[in-house]
Enzyme design. Sequence first.
Site, PDB file in Angstrom:
ATOM      1  CB  ILE A 293      -2.098   1.275 -12.891  1.00 12.23           C
ATOM      2  CG1 ILE A 293      -2.886  -0.038 -12.988  1.00 12.23           C
ATOM      3  CG2 ILE A 293      -1.095   1.394 -14.040  1.00 12.23           C
ATOM      4  CD1 ILE A 293      -3.697  -0.178 -14.265  1.00 12.23           C
ATOM      5  CB  CYS A 294       1.738   4.212 -12.812  1.00 12.11           C
ATOM      6  SG  CYS A 294       3.187   5.249 -13.125  1.00 12.11           S
ATOM      7  CB  SER A 295       1.678   8.129  -9.934  1.00 13.97           C
ATOM      8  OG  SER A 295       0.783   8.547 -10.948  1.00 13.97           O
TER       9      SER A 295
END
Length: 315
Positions: A101-103
């Site tokens: 998720i995300c970074s």
Amino acid sequence: MISVAFVVFEGFQSMALAAMPVFEYANFSAAQTLYDVRVLSENGHTLRASGGLSVCTEAFDGRVFDTVIVVGGDSIVEQAPEAVLGYLKASIHSARRTASICSGAFVMAQAGLLDGRRATTHWAYARELQARFPAINVEADRIYVIDGSIWTSAGMTAGIDLALAMVEKDHGAELARAVAQKLVMYHRRAGGQSQHSALLELAPKSDRIQTVLGYAREHLAQPLSVEQLAQVANLSPRQFSRAFRAETGQSPAKAIENLRLEAARQLLERGRLTLDQIALETGFTDRRRMRETFLRVFGQPPQVIRRNARADMLV
């Protein structure tokens, strides 16, 4: 029952755990325990997340999870803990799917799990991900990307869409829709959808221009001339055009085109309507004009965008 592990580390972004309730509400909606969800860390300590939130975790051990999801931080994860990287490297061989998720994509990349694969991350970090890890095919404007057993998502809220896609893959579209309704989501965004929202990018300051944009979005099938929109705003066409550009940075014609493209892309990804029907509903008049606009803006015809969305859901 499907076991799901969220892998966290000190300073992770607490919003990444917003994907957890998707599995919780899948259990609730199905009236049975379909998912067993745990939060794991290196030592099983209580970890401090962003904003000061403390989260209880369980330690890495020999348990095998069906789905492993690594979360991200408030910024690029420069160097993930070695224990986290080791856990991910091991789980790729035992888990049915591994996700970020995300970074968290940077953590996956540091573990070598994204080499030679398609992946995405938050749009603000996409260039850095590509520069640091050139072996990855970064698709910067995707909500989420599925490449074999590897799933990656964009910003934090995109993790919810990714989790809903997992529920749909595991138990069907009807359950995923029920979960989305309970979470008060308009709809589950398909992976191919852009990370950017046309309305958010316009960001008008006055209620008058916001009202015009709301009207336009509800009447995309109509011509939506400057004269028509000016009438909604109770301004002359000249006053309206000047005010609209001052508040949004775009001409009314450009803004309407972007709204039409966004609506058409969403309909393509849902896959229920023909190209001719989508062109009519979104105001492109015919599929030829819609195709020309898609090629100019996205570099791909509508058929390719629809095919990619279907391919993601078949993985």
